[in-house]
Scaffold this motif. Structure first.
Motif, mmCIF file in Angstrom:
data_model
loop_
_atom_site.group_PDB
_atom_site.id
_atom_site.type_symbol
_atom_site.label_atom_id
_atom_site.label_comp_id
_atom_site.label_asym_id
_atom_site.label_seq_id
_atom_site.Cartn_x
_atom_site.Cartn_y
_atom_site.Cartn_z
ATOM 1 N N UNK A 6 -4.337 4.678 -9.346
ATOM 2 C CA UNK A 6 -3.614 4.212 -8.158
ATOM 3 C C UNK A 6 -4.473 4.360 -6.905
ATOM 4 N N UNK A 7 -5.224 5.464 -6.829
ATOM 5 C CA UNK A 7 -6.126 5.649 -5.692
ATOM 6 C C UNK A 7 -7.143 4.513 -5.630
ATOM 7 N N UNK A 8 -7.685 4.118 -6.793
ATOM 8 C CA UNK A 8 -8.667 3.035 -6.829
ATOM 9 C C UNK A 8 -8.046 1.710 -6.396
ATOM 10 N N UNK A 64 1.594 9.835 -5.347
ATOM 11 C CA UNK A 64 2.164 11.163 -5.098
ATOM 12 C C UNK A 64 3.030 11.611 -6.272
ATOM 13 N N UNK A 65 3.829 10.683 -6.814
ATOM 14 C CA UNK A 65 4.683 11.007 -7.953
ATOM 15 C C UNK A 65 3.826 11.396 -9.164
ATOM 16 N N UNK A 66 2.754 10.640 -9.394
ATOM 17 C CA UNK A 66 1.879 10.930 -10.529
ATOM 18 C C UNK A 66 1.225 12.293 -10.384
ATOM 19 N N UNK A 67 0.828 12.633 -9.175
ATOM 20 C CA UNK A 67 0.194 13.940 -8.947
ATOM 21 C C UNK A 67 1.188 15.071 -9.162
ATOM 22 N N UNK A 68 2.449 14.869 -8.695
ATOM 23 C CA UNK A 68 3.470 15.894 -8.901
ATOM 24 C C UNK A 68 3.721 16.117 -10.389
ATOM 25 N N UNK A 80 0.845 -1.205 0.000
ATOM 26 C CA UNK A 80 0.000 0.000 0.000
ATOM 27 C C UNK A 80 0.876 1.250 0.000
ATOM 28 N N UNK A 81 1.937 1.257 0.814
ATOM 29 C CA UNK A 81 2.832 2.416 0.865
ATOM 30 C C UNK A 81 3.448 2.697 -0.502
ATOM 31 N N UNK A 82 3.813 1.635 -1.226
ATOM 32 C CA UNK A 82 4.398 1.810 -2.553
ATOM 33 C C UNK A 82 3.391 2.454 -3.513
ATOM 34 N N UNK A 83 2.126 2.041 -3.415
ATOM 35 C CA UNK A 83 1.088 2.643 -4.254
ATOM 36 C C UNK A 83 0.869 4.107 -3.904
#
Length: 484
Positions: free
Chosen positions: A460-462, A446-450, A438-441
């Motif tokens: 990823x949220x789903x 976060x990287x995708x949002x940045x 879960x932490x990796x996701x």
């Protein structure tokens, strides 16, 4: 006690007297962005941010400037190795630095100047130094003539004649003296370059900081920070060229921070002797990283030690536990509580409970600590004393009602003073164990949002939701917790 700050040039703590009343100007030398940021870079950023927060708490309006050196031999070489433009190398590492600064609750700078965006200001400063007789052009390069500036060596405490031992002129250089340093570097074939009166080239390392600091802060400003490894030659050269050009004091306080050591040696990109902040943040909570980096006075070195880091995590959990016992959440509005009404520490009221009086005394000691050269280590020690006092009342079945009634205000003071040094921006509740999957996701989201890859972030949220976890976004990053 009024604010006293160290000045490396005077080798002493002296009262802070701002250049402009009510204002503080601060320049912190930032990273050369040929590689991703490591823990040592984050220490200069945390140290500067803590100073800024204290100054703002004391009522000063702070202009905070930290630069990126986005062009040098190593950046050019990295781009050449990877077959990409040097700008791409610089930008990805700047993005990484900003991402992890946000993760560590480092406030955005007022300005993030880059060398490549300030070439006109740099050329103007070099021309002024030539006009005043402190610099000379030679073979397409321009050099600062060290012996023309009589105070050279003053900042680092060195004698010019002693410096010359072992210094030589490199092949291809056309200096008058081995001690002279480069202001403008003539371009080699195929290198990035800008036009100049001396031919195509690019700025020397030292001149960029002088030009950018004076553009945003004026010819004289209050604080100049950066790692102690920059004291010589970088800061010495900055001071010499700036004061030679203007005839004025450049920075009133040189506040270099101690280095982060790994097995007794400083972390360094050039020697590959470092932990990247990316790797550390993947396994250590950001609040604990920040807490650890400022648990030693900013001028002292700090050893990056995994055992001590784990101990810091346990210690920080005790502070959070005290907040929880006092019924105070970390995510409540920053203006709430006893310490949120203005500069300085809260005072005890006549007739207050013994807990309230103890907390007020400790708050006063916290205030004295941060006023004594931004001593976050000592200040954090007083936060632990507050937590101990809160826990003593909260854990006592026999505590008088008046003492229990004082717990919320005591917790608010603890939280507010933690905020002064950049702590307590997350959730005060005890951490639940979140699986690495879960932490990796969460990190990938976060990287995708940045990167503004919103569709991928939603996917990823789903995936995280499907595993039974919900997300909570905050200034310190994103946390996952199990769905109720």
């Amino acid at each position: 006690m009024s604010l006293r700050a160290y000045d490396m040039g005077r080798r002493a703590k002296v009262p802070f007297e701002p250049v402009r009343p009510g204002h503080a100007g601060m320049y912190v030398c930032g990273m050369t962005v040929q590689d991703k940021p490591h823990v040592g870079h984050m220490r200069y950023a945390v140290s500067g941010d803590a100073m800024r927060r204290v100054l703002e708490w004391k009522g000063y309006q702070v202009t905070y400037v930290t630069n990126f050196t986005d062009i040098d031999d190593r950046i050019i070489a990295r781009g050449s190795e990877e077959g990409i433009p040097f700008q791409q190398v610089s930008q990805r590492n700047i993005d990484a630095f900003l991402r992890y600064s946000k993760l560590l609750n480092i406030k955005p700078a007022t300005h993030y100047p880059r060398a490549t965006e300030h070439v006109p200001e740099i050329l103007e400063l070099i021309q002024l130094l030539i006009q005043k007789g402190y610099a000379y052009a030679s073979g397409g390069d321009v050099y600062f003539e060290v012996r023309k500036y009589p105070r050279y060596g003053e900042l680092s405490g060195q004698n010019v004649d002693e410096m010359r031992t072992g210094v030589r002129i490199e092949v291809g250089e056309s200096k008058r003296d081995p001690l002279d340093f480069t202001l403008w570097k003539g371009a080699k074939p195929g290198e990035p370059s800008w036009p100049s009166p001396w031919g195509p080239g690019r700025p020397g390392w030292h001149i960029e900081c002088s030009a950018m600091a004076m553009k945003y802060l004026g010819e004289t400003f209050d604080f100049h920070g950066g790692g102690q490894d920059l004291l010589f030659p970088h800061h010495e050269n900055e001071k010499a060229q700036s004061e030679a050009a203007t005839g004025k004091t450049f920075a009133r306080h040189w506040v270099e921070n101690g280095l982060v050591n790994l097995e007794g040696e400083k972390m360094s990109k050039s020697t590959k002797h470092f932990f990247s902040i990316e790797d550390v943040a993947a396994r250590v909570e950001p609040e604990v990283i920040r807490f650890y980096l400022q648990s030693t006075h900013y001028r002292s070195p700090i050893e990056w030690n995994e055992t001590r880091l784990k101990e810091a995590g346990v210690a920080y959990a005790r502070l959070r536990e005290a907040l929880a016992k006092a019924g105070v959440g970390e995510t409540e509005p920053a203006g709430a509580g006893a310490a949120g009404s203005g500069p300085g520490a809260p005072k005890a009221n006549r007739g207050a409970s013994s807990l309230a009086s103890e907390i007020a005394e400790l708050a006063s000691q916290f205030d004295e600590a941060v006023e004594d050269d931004f001593n976050t280590a000592k200040a954090q020690g007083h936060l632990f004393e507050m937590a101990k006092a809160i826990n003593r009342i909260a854990d006592s079945a026999d505590a008088p009602a008046a003492e229990r009634a004082a717990l919320p205000a005591a917790g608010q003071t603890l939280r507010q003073l933690g905020l002064v040094v950049g702590l307590f921006w997350g959730d005060a509740s005890p951490e639940e164990e979140v699986p690495e999957e879960v932490q990796a996701l969460v990190r990938a989201r976060d990287e995708s949002r940045m990167q503004k890859k919103w569709k991928r972030a939603d996917e990823l949220r789903d995936e995280i939701l499907a595993l039974g976890y919900v997300l909570e976004d905050s200034k310190g990053g994103t946390r996952a917790r199990r769905k109720a």
